[in-house]
Enzyme design. Structure first.
Site, PDB file in Angstrom:
ATOM      1  N   SER A 138       0.862  -1.191   0.000  1.00  0.00           N
ATOM      2  CA  SER A 138       0.000   0.000   0.000  1.00  0.00           C
ATOM      3  C   SER A 138       0.889   1.228   0.000  1.00  0.00           C
ATOM      4  CB  SER A 138      -0.872   0.012   1.257  1.00  0.00           C
ATOM      5  OG  SER A 138      -1.503   1.268   1.397  1.00  0.00           O
ATOM      6  N   TYR A 152      -1.519  -0.665  10.225  1.00  0.00           N
ATOM      7  CA  TYR A 152      -1.680  -1.162   8.850  1.00  0.00           C
ATOM      8  C   TYR A 152      -0.441  -0.791   8.021  1.00  0.00           C
ATOM      9  CZ  TYR A 152      -3.580  -1.084   4.032  1.00  0.00           C
ATOM     10  OH  TYR A 152      -3.792  -1.257   2.693  1.00  0.00           O
TER      11      TYR A 152
HETATM   12  P1  NAP Z   1     -11.504  -5.663   0.051  1.00  0.00           P
HETATM   13  O1  NAP Z   1     -12.425  -5.416  -1.079  1.00  0.00           O
HETATM   14  O2  NAP Z   1     -11.973  -5.437   1.457  1.00  0.00           O
HETATM   15  O3  NAP Z   1     -10.930  -7.148  -0.081  1.00  0.00           O
HETATM   16  C1  NAP Z   1     -10.164  -7.707   0.941  1.00  0.00           C
HETATM   17  C2  NAP Z   1     -10.029  -9.196   0.723  1.00  0.00           C
HETATM   18  O4  NAP Z   1      -9.248  -9.730   1.797  1.00  0.00           O
HETATM   19  C3  NAP Z   1     -11.370  -9.925   0.720  1.00  0.00           C
HETATM   20  O5  NAP Z   1     -11.395 -10.895  -0.280  1.00  0.00           O
HETATM   21  C4  NAP Z   1     -11.396 -10.582   2.095  1.00  0.00           C
HETATM   22  O6  NAP Z   1     -12.084 -11.826   2.111  1.00  0.00           O
HETATM   23  C5  NAP Z   1      -9.937 -10.828   2.368  1.00  0.00           C
HETATM   24  N1  NAP Z   1      -9.751 -10.923   3.821  1.00  0.00           N
HETATM   25  C6  NAP Z   1      -9.993  -9.987   4.738  1.00  0.00           C
HETATM   26  N2  NAP Z   1      -9.812 -10.489   5.974  1.00  0.00           N
HETATM   27  C7  NAP Z   1      -9.432 -11.789   5.814  1.00  0.00           C
HETATM   28  C8  NAP Z   1      -9.111 -12.845   6.695  1.00  0.00           C
HETATM   29  N3  NAP Z   1      -9.153 -12.716   8.032  1.00  0.00           N
HETATM   30  N4  NAP Z   1      -8.785 -14.031   6.176  1.00  0.00           N
HETATM   31  C9  NAP Z   1      -8.774 -14.221   4.858  1.00  0.00           C
HETATM   32  N5  NAP Z   1      -9.078 -13.255   3.947  1.00  0.00           N
HETATM   33  C10 NAP Z   1      -9.398 -12.059   4.439  1.00  0.00           C
HETATM   34  O7  NAP Z   1     -10.210  -4.760  -0.046  1.00  0.00           O
HETATM   35  P2  NAP Z   1      -9.232  -4.326  -1.259  1.00  0.00           P
HETATM   36  O8  NAP Z   1      -9.217  -2.855  -1.255  1.00  0.00           O
HETATM   37  O9  NAP Z   1      -9.520  -5.063  -2.504  1.00  0.00           O
HETATM   38  O10 NAP Z   1      -7.838  -4.815  -0.639  1.00  0.00           O
HETATM   39  C11 NAP Z   1      -7.015  -5.772  -1.240  1.00  0.00           C
HETATM   40  C12 NAP Z   1      -5.565  -5.478  -0.858  1.00  0.00           C
HETATM   41  O11 NAP Z   1      -5.220  -4.183  -1.369  1.00  0.00           O
HETATM   42  C13 NAP Z   1      -5.332  -5.419   0.648  1.00  0.00           C
HETATM   43  O12 NAP Z   1      -4.105  -6.054   0.962  1.00  0.00           O
HETATM   44  C14 NAP Z   1      -5.231  -3.934   0.934  1.00  0.00           C
HETATM   45  O13 NAP Z   1      -4.441  -3.645   2.057  1.00  0.00           O
HETATM   46  C15 NAP Z   1      -4.597  -3.441  -0.357  1.00  0.00           C
HETATM   47  N6  NAP Z   1      -4.785  -2.004  -0.600  1.00  0.00           N
HETATM   48  C16 NAP Z   1      -6.017  -1.482  -0.836  1.00  0.00           C
HETATM   49  C17 NAP Z   1      -6.143  -0.100  -1.047  1.00  0.00           C
HETATM   50  C18 NAP Z   1      -7.473   0.559  -1.303  1.00  0.00           C
HETATM   51  O14 NAP Z   1      -7.544   1.805  -1.286  1.00  0.00           O
HETATM   52  N7  NAP Z   1      -8.536  -0.174  -1.555  1.00  0.00           N
HETATM   53  C19 NAP Z   1      -5.014   0.700  -1.018  1.00  0.00           C
HETATM   54  C20 NAP Z   1      -3.777   0.126  -0.786  1.00  0.00           C
HETATM   55  C21 NAP Z   1      -3.666  -1.228  -0.583  1.00  0.00           C
HETATM   56  P3  NAP Z   1     -13.620 -11.992   2.593  1.00  0.00           P
HETATM   57  O15 NAP Z   1     -14.332 -10.696   2.260  1.00  0.00           O
HETATM   58  O16 NAP Z   1     -14.115 -13.159   1.814  1.00  0.00           O
HETATM   59  O17 NAP Z   1     -13.583 -12.244   4.058  1.00  0.00           O
END
Ligand code: NAP
Length: 243
Positions: A138, A152
């Site tokens: 991130s 985080y």
């Molecule tokens: P998201 O839509 O909330 O997706 C998160 C995913 O992680 C979901 O599939 C969820 O599975 C899984 N997850 C969460 N807790 C878990 C657990 N305890 N065990 C197993 N799986 C788990 O978020 P996203 O934005 O796509 O994030 C994906 C990655 O991108 C993350 O690593 C995040 O830190 C990174 N990121 C996101 C942003 C942003 O602005 N969106 C920015 C920088 C980095 P379930 O829903 O099935 O539980």
């Protein structure tokens, strides 16, 4: 030609789901999820329609013991593994460090740092020359996320250092390892952290004037996985609109 198999953690929504959907014409998929079975099944259905052989694997990555059984399932479902997108991750509610609790920090480290290291460890036993790993970090790893998500940010900084070590370790084996730093991306993660309007609110403050989409991050991940990036390893790619 045999199709390559890609494992994507956290493929039930957001960046992981977008990566799975874009990958489906070219890869067979092992899709991991935890709570959102409906989301994972919707992604699997779309991926199968695009021609991919798809397996679904449920694991709560807060529990390190869930990881080895998930790989047993993957071994049973696919003849080999050729790539990993270490994507699953969480934020907690925005809070200053003075309000952090042992439970909060332990959960953050378990899901965002311990789990991707153990998923990479299992993958490293299975991947061969030509394979690639993309770790989803991130932009928070650059900013530190003061007053909101310092825990985080710290896990993402740790993941980048791990990514460097792994890249150096696996380069002689022909396996590339990179990390990607999404900026403000429109996904459900913000609502899960109690700030559903975060991407809309912060989008205009980004140099490019908007939040990014999950597809924009997915395209960068797929490029890093592809043979087009055949001389790219041990690096971190910002996908953050200049932020
Ligand atoms: P998201 O839509 O909330 O997706 C998160 C995913 O992680 C979901 O599939 C969820 O599975 C899984 N997850 C969460 N807790 C878990 C657990 N305890 N065990 C197993 N799986 C788990 O978020 P996203 O934005 O796509 O994030 C994906 C990655 O991108 C993350 O690593 C995040 O830190 C990174 N990121 C996101 C942003 C942003 O602005 N969106 C920015 C920088 C980095 P379930 O829903 O099935 O539980």
């Amino acid at each position: 030609m045999t199709r390559k198999t890609l494992l994507i953690t956290g493929a039930s929504s957001g960046i992981g789901a977008a990566t799975a959907r874009l990958a489906a014409p070219d890869y067979d998929l092992a899709l991991h999820y935890n709570g959102n079975r409906a989301g994972a099944e919707a992604v699997a259905s779309d991926a199968r329609s695009a021609g991919a052989r798809v397996s679904l694997h449920r694991a709560d990555l807060a529990d390190p013991a869930s990881i080895a059984p998930m790989f047993d399932e993957i071994d049973a479902a696919h003849p080999a593994l050729h790539g990993l997108v270490n994507n699953a991750g969480v934020v907690d509610v925005a809070a200053p460090v003075a309000e952090f609790t042992p439970e909060r920090v332990a959960r953050m480290v378990a899901i965002n740092l311990t789990a991707p290291m153990l998923v990479a460890a299992q993958s490293a036993r299975r991947l061969g020359p030509g394979a690639a790993i993309v770790n989803v970090s991130s932009a928070a790893a650059r900013f530190g996320s003061p007053g909101q998500y310092a825990d985080y940010a710290a896990t993402k900084g740790g993941l980048e250092v791990f990514s460097k070590g792994l890249a150096q370790e696996l380069a002689p084996k022909g396996i590339r390892v990179t990390a990607i730093r999404p900026g403000i991306i429109e996904t459900e993660i913000h609502a899960k952290g109690g700030l559903p309007d975060r991407a809309a609110r912060l989008g205009p403050t980004v140099p490019m004037g908007r939040a990014g989409t999950a597809e924009e991050v997915a395209r960068a991940i797929l490029w890093l996985l592809s043979d087009s990036a055949s001389y790219v390893t041990d690096t971190v790619l910002d996908v953050s609109g200049g932020r």
